[in-house]
Every structure is written in C-alpha cells, then in structure tokens.
Design an enzyme around this catalytic site. Structure first.
Site, PDB file in Angstrom:
ATOM      1  N   ASP A   1      -0.238   5.134   0.929  1.00 39.11           N
ATOM      2  CA  ASP A   1      -0.501   6.137   1.965  1.00 39.11           C
ATOM      3  C   ASP A   1      -0.581   5.483   3.337  1.00 39.11           C
ATOM      4  O   ASP A   1      -1.404   4.595   3.559  1.00 39.11           O
ATOM      5  CB  ASP A   1      -1.800   6.887   1.643  1.00 39.11           C
TER       6      ASP A   1
ATOM      7  N   THR B   1      -2.870   0.707  -4.428  1.00 47.20           N
ATOM      8  CA  THR B   1      -3.237   1.913  -3.681  1.00 47.20           C
ATOM      9  C   THR B   1      -4.487   2.576  -4.232  1.00 47.20           C
ATOM     10  O   THR B   1      -4.842   2.391  -5.396  1.00 47.20           O
ATOM     11  CB  THR B   1      -2.075   2.933  -3.689  1.00 47.20           C
TER      12      THR B   1
ATOM     13  N   LYS C   1      -5.884  19.847  -5.897  1.00 44.75           N
ATOM     14  CA  LYS C   1      -5.308  19.158  -4.719  1.00 44.75           C
ATOM     15  C   LYS C   1      -4.125  18.283  -5.118  1.00 44.75           C
ATOM     16  O   LYS C   1      -3.089  18.271  -4.453  1.00 44.75           O
ATOM     17  CB  LYS C   1      -6.404  18.328  -4.035  1.00 44.75           C
TER      18      LYS C   1
ATOM     19  N   GLY D   1      -9.673  10.407  -2.870  1.00 53.65           N
ATOM     20  CA  GLY D   1      -9.825  11.832  -2.625  1.00 53.65           C
ATOM     21  C   GLY D   1     -11.133  12.403  -3.159  1.00 53.65           C
ATOM     22  O   GLY D   1     -11.818  13.172  -2.471  1.00 53.65           O
TER      23      GLY D   1
ATOM     24  N   ASP E   1       0.873  -1.173   0.000  1.00 52.74           N
ATOM     25  CA  ASP E   1       0.000   0.000   0.000  1.00 52.74           C
ATOM     26  C   ASP E   1       0.920   1.236   0.000  1.00 52.74           C
ATOM     27  O   ASP E   1       2.129   1.118   0.250  1.00 52.74           O
ATOM     28  CB  ASP E   1      -0.865  -0.043   1.263  1.00 52.74           C
TER      29      ASP E   1
END
Ligand code: XBP
Ligand code: MG
Length: 253
Positions: free
Chosen positions: A10, A121, A84, A52, A8
C-alpha cells in the site's frame, strides 16, 4: 551482491489508500448502518495505525463514534473488516487502482536479472493477490517467492516482524535485501529487521520523517516521466532501474 527486493504494497506498489481502502471502509460502515465516515484528512491521521482491524479499533477508542449496542465489540470490528475487504477487492477488480510508475518495469527487470522478489505488507493477503493479478496477470503472485501479509505475524509495522518473516521464508540474510517502502512505519519496520531501505513516498506520506533511508525519491519514474530525488544521489537517467538499486544497496555496505 543485492539478492532480493522486498516490496511494501500500500502506497508503494500502488496508491491504494485514499481511493481504495478508505472508500471500502466507508462503504462497509454504510452497509452496516453505521453513520461513520472517514474523510481524506481523517483517514490520513488514522493511517498512523497500521492494519485495517487495528485502525477500526483505534477509531472506536479515540474518536468515540456512535456505536450499535453489540455484546462483542471485536466481533463487530471483524464483521466490518470482512465487508471492507470484499468491497476493496471489488474496487480492484473494476480496475480502479493501477500500479505506480516504474513498478512493473522494475519487477520485470529483476525477474530477468535473477534478482529475487518478496512482499512485506500489513494488508490482507487477498488484497495483495488481487492487486497483482488485476495489474500484472494471473501468474504474477508467483513472481514473489515470499509474500508476508496481514495477520501472519503478531505485531504489524513498525515492528520488524513482517520483514523478519519474509527473510526467513526466503532463507536470506536481511542485509542482502533491499526494502522499498512509502511510509515511516514501513521504513522503521524494515530498518528494525536490518534491511536497507529506499523510500518512495506516496500521497499520504510525503511529509514524514525518513531518517535512516538510503534515499528518498518521489517514485521509481519512467523513461518518459522523470522521478525527483528528494534525498540521495542523482539519477543519471532520470528514473530508477536495477543498476540504481544495486548502487544504492552497495552504498549501505
Ligand atoms: C498498509 C496498511 C493496511 C491497509 C489496510 O500497510 O496499513 O492496513 O491500509 O489493509 P502497508 P487491511 O503499506 O504495509 O502495506 O484493511 O487489509 O488491513
Ligand atoms: Mg505502505
């Protein structure tokens, strides 16, 4: 034999959420004149929603923040997210976010030993590439034979899709892989795809339920900075190396 490590990103490769993604979301809100602000605790709650764009959408629906009058709400969500991502990549390029202890050591050991590498991810592909390049050098994205990221699958974690996608790209059975995750959503995703999982919780996920993991360790550790086993067999040398990962993987069989 353990064939492939699937990481993964984050929370696992790096602590990206609190001082990375969260900051970038807030900067995007500000740049677009929105008076939205995600403090550390609020963001922790929002992390229950992976992705997100999905997180922004959820925030609008559940928190009901002040909204500009826009004809197309999903276009606004996409606009925020593009901005972002730009801000997040800039944060990475400024060298603000390093890898967690032991990550680079394990990646190099795996490469030397012929253990294959993959990534599964929820985050945007560009974020993964830049995180790797900034911390491990320009060639490092190619260390991973398959990088599954973002919208490449329809359903994000905790659905199994991203792990199934990466295993298919690698041409391996899930059971010959070991997933390394930091969150319950990640653990559920990998387990639903039939991968054994080691969990190294991060700052936002320490109190989550990791039932179903082979072991839970507070990090991979380093020779000079021992890791703490929260559940699972003790670490003889105080840190996780490939031998530990192989033993853990074998214990699942
Ligand atoms: C982490 C996420 C991501 C990031 C934001 O997933 O849920 O959504 O917080 O990234 P993982 P984007 O731990 O599986 O990597 O804004 O690019 O979606
Ligand atoms: Mg994670």
């Amino acid at each position: 034999m353990l064939n492939t490590l699937i990481f993964d990103v984050d929370g696992t490769l790096a602590e990206t959420e609190r001082d990375g993604h969260r900051v970038a979301f807030n900067e995007a809100f500000q740049a677009l004149g929105l008076d939205w602000y995600w403090d550390v605790a609020t963001y922790g709650r929002l992390l229950a929603v992976t992705g997100g764009k999905e997180r922004i959408q959820h925030y609008i629906e559940v928190y009901g923040p002040g909204m500009p009058s826009v004809p197309d709400r999903s276009a606004l969500v996409r606009e925020i997210h593009v901005l972002k991502t730009r801000r997040y990549v800039e944060l990475l390029q400024r060298g603000n976010i390093g890898l967690r202890p032991g990550v680079e050591r394990i990646l190099r050991e795996a490469r030397k030993s012929g253990v294959r590498l993959g990534i599964a991810t929820t985050t945007t592909p560009e974020n993964v590439r830049v995180l790797l390049e900034c911390n491990l050098g320009h060639d490092s994205p190619a260390w991973f034979e398959a990088i599954g990221a973002g919208d490449v699958v329809e359903r994000k974690k905790p659905a199994p899709d991203i792990y199934e996608y990466v295993c298919a790209r690698l041409g391996v059975e899930p059971r010959v892989c070991l997933a390394i995750e930091d969150s319950r959503n990640g653990l559920l995703s990998a387990r639903a795809a039939n991968l054994p999982v080691l969990v190294t919780p991060g700052c936002y996920t320490q109190t989550e339920d990791f039932s179903g993991a082979l072991a839970v360790i507070d990090g991979l550790g380093e020779p000079q900075a021992a890791a703490t086993v929260l559940r699972g067999p003790p670490l003889d040398r105080g840190f996780v190396d490939l031998a530990v990962l192989r033993d853990l993987w074998a214990s699942a069989r």
